[in-house]
Design an enzyme around this catalytic site. Structure first.
Site, PDB file in Angstrom:
ATOM      1  N   GLU A 181       0.799  -1.224   0.000  1.00 56.54           N
ATOM      2  CA  GLU A 181       0.000   0.000   0.000  1.00 56.54           C
ATOM      3  C   GLU A 181       0.830   1.273   0.000  1.00 56.54           C
ATOM      4  OE1 GLU A 181      -2.406  -2.827   2.699  1.00 56.54           O
ATOM      5  OE2 GLU A 181      -0.323  -2.425   2.238  1.00 56.54           O
ATOM      6  N   ASP A 232      -1.888  -5.330   3.399  1.00 56.17           N
ATOM      7  CA  ASP A 232      -1.981  -5.648   4.831  1.00 56.17           C
ATOM      8  C   ASP A 232      -2.808  -6.909   5.103  1.00 56.17           C
ATOM      9  OD1 ASP A 232      -0.402  -3.527   5.519  1.00 56.17           O
ATOM     10  OD2 ASP A 232      -2.051  -2.194   6.056  1.00 56.17           O
ATOM     11  N   ASP A 264      -5.426  -8.051   6.580  1.00 58.57           N
ATOM     12  CA  ASP A 264      -6.768  -7.943   7.144  1.00 58.57           C
ATOM     13  C   ASP A 264      -7.753  -7.846   5.984  1.00 58.57           C
ATOM     14  OD1 ASP A 264      -6.422  -5.363   6.206  1.00 58.57           O
ATOM     15  OD2 ASP A 264      -6.150  -4.482   8.182  1.00 58.57           O
ATOM     16  N   GLU A 278      -9.462  -5.354   4.809  1.00 57.83           N
ATOM     17  CA  GLU A 278      -9.246  -4.204   3.937  1.00 57.83           C
ATOM     18  C   GLU A 278      -8.084  -4.465   2.994  1.00 57.83           C
ATOM     19  OE1 GLU A 278      -9.198   0.653   4.361  1.00 57.83           O
ATOM     20  OE2 GLU A 278      -8.899  -0.602   6.116  1.00 57.83           O
ATOM     21  N   TYR A 325       2.171  -6.297  12.851  1.00 62.00           N
ATOM     22  CA  TYR A 325       1.036  -5.542  12.295  1.00 62.00           C
ATOM     23  C   TYR A 325       0.180  -4.978  13.414  1.00 62.00           C
ATOM     24  CZ  TYR A 325      -2.726  -4.307   9.097  1.00 62.00           C
ATOM     25  OH  TYR A 325      -3.666  -3.621   8.371  1.00 62.00           O
ATOM     26  N   ARG A 372      -2.918  -3.554  13.347  1.00 62.28           N
ATOM     27  CA  ARG A 372      -4.386  -3.636  13.330  1.00 62.28           C
ATOM     28  C   ARG A 372      -4.775  -5.077  13.602  1.00 62.28           C
ATOM     29  NH1 ARG A 372      -3.549  -0.025   8.810  1.00 62.28           N
ATOM     30  NH2 ARG A 372      -4.226   2.089   9.376  1.00 62.28           N
ATOM     31  N   HIS A 415      -3.419 -12.261  13.129  1.00 62.94           N
ATOM     32  CA  HIS A 415      -3.472 -13.416  14.024  1.00 62.94           C
ATOM     33  C   HIS A 415      -2.458 -13.338  15.151  1.00 62.94           C
ATOM     34  CE1 HIS A 415      -6.219 -15.114  11.153  1.00 62.94           C
ATOM     35  NE2 HIS A 415      -5.331 -14.987  10.194  1.00 62.94           N
TER      36      HIS A 415
END
Length: 924
Positions: free
Chosen positions: A9, A96, A98, A100, A320, A322, A366
């Site tokens: 991203e 990422d 997740d 999103e 990560y 989030r 996770h």
């Protein structure tokens, strides 16, 4: 030799990964989302522009197909990715880990249409080992996760774009509704309503101070004979006593008891209870707990914490950020164990600790947030990280280390001391303490608390060693000396307002929204004027009250906590492949035989909803009701039916729970009476007035000119503690002399000024404003103090909202530093001469020097933008170089390509022809 193209991203993340992968790979950034539903009228595809649902970008009359477009500011990045893909042997989508990120990967795959092998790689930290493992475990894009994320996007678009227009019609233009933001506002409003309904209760007790073994301790009166003395827990929110078999003491009771007991010493130690206990460490951080703890310990906003965490992750320092998980990988467990033994000793580690995730609908990554390398201690990172990043990293490092350390061992002690007064009544005082016998995890970290009283109770309080039967006398030579006995008044307090930390905690507990979205949610409701801040407290505005009451009255289920949490579970079912996304969206919008849908709810609200009024009470003299209405310029007071002399603007920082009938009538009377004449300025012979205006009280020199006049009288806001009814002529004349010059700045030789503004007292040098602290007096502050304030790092605040400095980027060749700013129309970078907008999806807090210079260079080479017409000028619609790229979601059919737009020149020619043939209207 063809390379493997890796797409992430952000440019910062790309550079970090490229340093790890090196040869054989090319790592490029998508700069966030590459496609989205149309945001503005210019982005709506021509194909759907005439449809009723065109502005939504979602086909609500059909199968809810979304029409995605590539925003103009993302086209160059998409083109660069397409060019790079032509020479690639394979494509790795490394967004990422997740939902999103999965969605971004799917959009990239749909847009780029690669003819080479495509794989999705997922890693939770940017390290060599993690990335190599991700490449080994490469897999296809998870269609279920994509469906869940796209369903969320469609759901939020339908919610916001259909309910917000109802708010514009019924409350005020410019307002917005959102699936999570409206529930968050409701929580804050509900708490304020609890404060409005609160009635305080007063009670008294006795506080005794004792000394023994060289230390003082305090005991509180707990019982009189067998009757318990009332505490705050024995009263409800209305101030009514609800506790049973309790005695409420008055001031007279307390004074009488002191007289009866203090003259009847010695007393006796009647009970000593010692119990060993353990305290266990808190789990490693999740997104939610990190933002909460940073708010408590560092005073950081959620947005500020997440920006720091984003930089730390992109630079490879933490995993990560989030995540809902509290688990640690086996690798992290092993590394933390070695670090604990090395830094603290073997006695501080007894084996790995594993924590179960307690969050409803846990998802995202996770693993918990942790350091990528436990050997990188906060001390060793001081020269690597900037101040914000270092402080957040220190929290993460200490919390993770503590989570794997042994329990702390404590000794809890409670003591009872009894004394009989002259009246024969026995008073029992209690004291409790805690001694830490082995610090354990506390050597590394102790969790904060939202409740100051609870946090105080957890501190170490060591009591002297006492035995049952010991005498307590008023004698400094005694082993236990009675030092003082005093009656103490207590008043019950209303429920505390939410802070960012406590609001996030409640949203997470209720299963509403996702931790990764909480920062943007809080930012949105603050920008929209639904909340403002008093210290750390989030205070709802009257606009928030009006909106919440309308939503509860006509969209009750949509702002219901349980219903909103249930929608999160529905989205989780979609992500697991247990539910069809189309069925979910269709039921939400159109309803079923048991529930009305959003479409029907909006129609009913438009027909039935009344203008929401907020009742304050009644004027005690006339009996007319007092209410708050929301007008074009914000909330205002109205007495009865309103009209001249019966309305008054409300200052923006008035908390609803703090607005009493008396305060309301004072404002209305002040407005009705008009400006208060204070006297005449001896220097100018002009009258001086005290006036209450839209933004509060101020003083004015001279008369108010007619509307439209370019001449403005000199005015000044009032200083703290002053009101329009109490300010004197002498004070007003001093205020009108502001801003006053303090002297010349030693570097620029420009004057340094001190003055009062809308947001309080300040000092100013050029365009640099700094707020004065509560200890500073704008009338007496000197140049030395002002220079000290300018030397401090600039803090963002409401005054800087229109052009807030996000960060400064140093230039290596010694040139002037670049600034990343948050402006009225979004973030941009500036070198002092050229401003360049930062593309949507790029985090301005992590923008690198290279990317900033590239944006500025591109802006210098761009053609000058034509100014739009003014109030009476023609507003020309900007031409588009190409039609937006449009596509549908998974299982929604092929990509739709649009025809080129009709040339604008012909349209203009037709307009001119019509103007020439049309007769001119008469000026009369």
């Amino acid at each position: 030799m063809a390379k493997t193209l890796v797409i992430v991203e952000s440019p910062a993340k790309a550079r970090t990964i490229e340093r790890i992968l090196k040869e054989g790979y090319e790592v490029l950034a998508s700069y966030g989302h590459v496609r989205d539903l149309p945001e503005s009228a210019d982005e709506i595809p021509d194909e759907i522009r005439k449809e009723k649902w065109g502005r939504l970008g979602v086909d609500t009359e059909g199968d809810f197909r979304p029409y995605y477009v590539i925003p103009n500011d993302k086209r160059k990045y998409v083109q660069a990715l397409k060019t790079a893909l032509k020479g690639a042997s394979q494509l790795y989508l490394a967004t990422d880990p997740d939902r999103e990120g999965e969605s971004i990967s799917w959009h990239l795959k749909e847009i780029l249409k690669p003819r080479v092998p495509v794989k999705r790689i997922v890693f939770h930290e940017i390290t060599m080992e993690a990335i190599k493992q991700a490449v080994k475990d490469a897999h296809d894009v998870d269609e279920n996760l994509v469906r869940a994320q796209e369903s969320r996007r469609i759901l939020d678009r339908l919610y916001g774009y259909t309910i917000s227009p109802v708010l514009w019609k019924k409350v005020q233009t410019g307002l917005s509704a959102g699936r999570v933001q409206s529930v968050a506002v409701r929580l804050i409003v509900n708490r304020e309503e609890e404060r409005l309904a609160f009635r305080p209760a007063t009670y008294w007790d006795l506080e005794a101070r004792f000394s023994g073994e060289g230390r003082e301790f305090t005991a509180t009166l707990a019982r009189l004979d067998d009757e318990r003395v009332a505490t705050g827990k024995d009263f409800d929110a209305q101030g009514v006593l609800v506790g049973r078999n309790v005695r409420v003491l008055t001031e007279a009771d307390g004074t009488a008891l002191v007289d009866a007991l203090w003259t009847h010493l010695p007393w006796t130690v009647t009970a000593v209870d010692e119990k060993p206990g353990v305290e266990r460490p808190a789990p490693p951080f999740t997104t939610s707990t990190l933002t909460q703890e940073a708010s408590r310990k560092l005073g950081f906003s959620t947005e500020r914490t997440m920006q720091a965490a984003q930089r730390l992750f992109q630079e490879g320092h933490i995993s990560y950020h989030r995540t809902d998980s509290t688990t640690l990988s086996e690798k992290a467990l092993g590394e933390s164990a070695a670090a604990i033994r090395d830094m603290f000793g073997d006695e501080y580690y007894s084996g790995p600790r594993r924590y179960a995730t307690k969050v409803k609908n846990a998802q995202e990554a996770h693993e918990a947030i942790r350091p990528s390398d436990f050997a990188d201690t906060p001390v060793s990172m001081e020269r690597t990280l900037d101040r914000d990043d270092l402080r957040v990293y220190e929290l993460i490092w200490k919390r993770t280390m503590a989570s794997q350390m042994v329990d702390a061992r404590v000794q809890r002690t409670s003591i009872e001391i009894s004394g009989t007064g002259r009246n024969g009544e026995t008073a029992i005082f209690t004291a409790s303490g805690k001694a830490i016998e082995f610090a354990g995890f506390r050597r590394a970290y102790v969790e904060g608390s939202d409740d100051p009283a609870a946090e105080l109770e957890e501190q170490e309080t060591v009591l002297p060693k006492l035995t049952v039967g010991e005498r307590v006398d008023r004698d400094p030579a005694a082993r236990v000396n009675a030092v003082a006995l005093d009656p103490k008044r207590h008043d019950t307090v209303p429920p505390a307002r939410y802070t960012e930390a406590s609001l996030i905690k409640e949203l997470e507990r209720q299963g509403i929204g996702r931790p990764s979205t909480y920062a943007s949610t809080i930012g949105t409701i603050e920008r929209r004027g639904y909340i403002f801040r008093q210290g750390k407290a989030l205070v709802p505005s009257f606009t928030a009250f009006a909106v919440t009451r309308l939503l509860v009255g006509h969209f009750g289920d949509l702002v219901d906590l349980a219903f909103t949490a249930e929608m999160e579970e529905d989205l989780d079912q979609i992500s697991r492949g247990e539910r069809e996304w189309l069925d979910f969206i269709r039921e939400f919008y159109r309803g079923d035989k048991h529930h009305r849908g959003l479409e029907e709810a909006v129609k009913q609200a438009e027909e039935r909803a009344d203008y929401p009024l907020i009742d304050i009470g009644a004027d005690p003299e006339s009996g007319d009701p007092i209410c708050v209405r929301i007008g074009r310029y914000g909330p205002f007071l109205q007495l009865g039916e309103g009209g001249p002399g019966k309305t008054a603007s409300l200052p923006p920082a008035v908390a609803p729970a703090d607005l009493s009938v008396e305060k309301a009538m004072t404002l209305i009377r002040a407005k009705a009476e008009g400006p208060r004449l204070l006297g005449v300025d001896p220097k100018t012979d002009m009258k001086v007035y005290a006036i209450h205006g839209r933004f509060g009280a101020y003083v004015q020199l001279g008369e108010t000119p007619d509307r439209g006049s370019k001449q403005k009288p000199k005015r000044s806001s009032l200083a703290g503690g002053q009101t329009e009814t109490t300010v004197t002529l002498e004070e007003a004349l001093k205020l009108l002399e502001l801003p006053r010059e303090l002297g010349a700045h030693p570097e620029s030789a420009q004057p340094v000024l001190a003055g009062l503004g809308r947001f309080g007292p300040y000092v100013k040098h050029g365009d640099d404003y700094r707020s004065l602290s509560p200890d500073d007096d704008v009338m007496t502050v000197g140049l030395e103090r002002a220079l000290a304030l300018f030397a401090e790092p600039k803090r963002s605040g409401r005054r800087q909202m229109t052009k807030r400095v996000i960060r400064q980027i140093d230039v290596t060749n010694g040139g002037a530093a670049l600034q990343v700013l948050d402006g009225r129309y979004g973030p941009y970078v500036s070198d002092g001469e050229t401003n360049a907008s930062i593309p949507k999806g790029t985090d301005p807090a992590t923008l690198s020097l290279d990317d900033a210079l590239a944006l500025l260079e591109a802006r210098r080479g761009a053609p000058r933008r034509e100014k739009r017409g003014g109030r009476f000028g023609a507003k020309r619609r900007p031409t588009r170089a190409a039609a937006p790229h449009v596509t549908a979601p998974v299982d929604a059919g092929p990509v739709v390509k649009l025809r080129a737009p009709v040339p604008r020149v012909k349209a203009k020619a037709k307009v001119k022809a019509r103007r020439k043939s049309a007769p001119r209207k008469s000026a009369h």
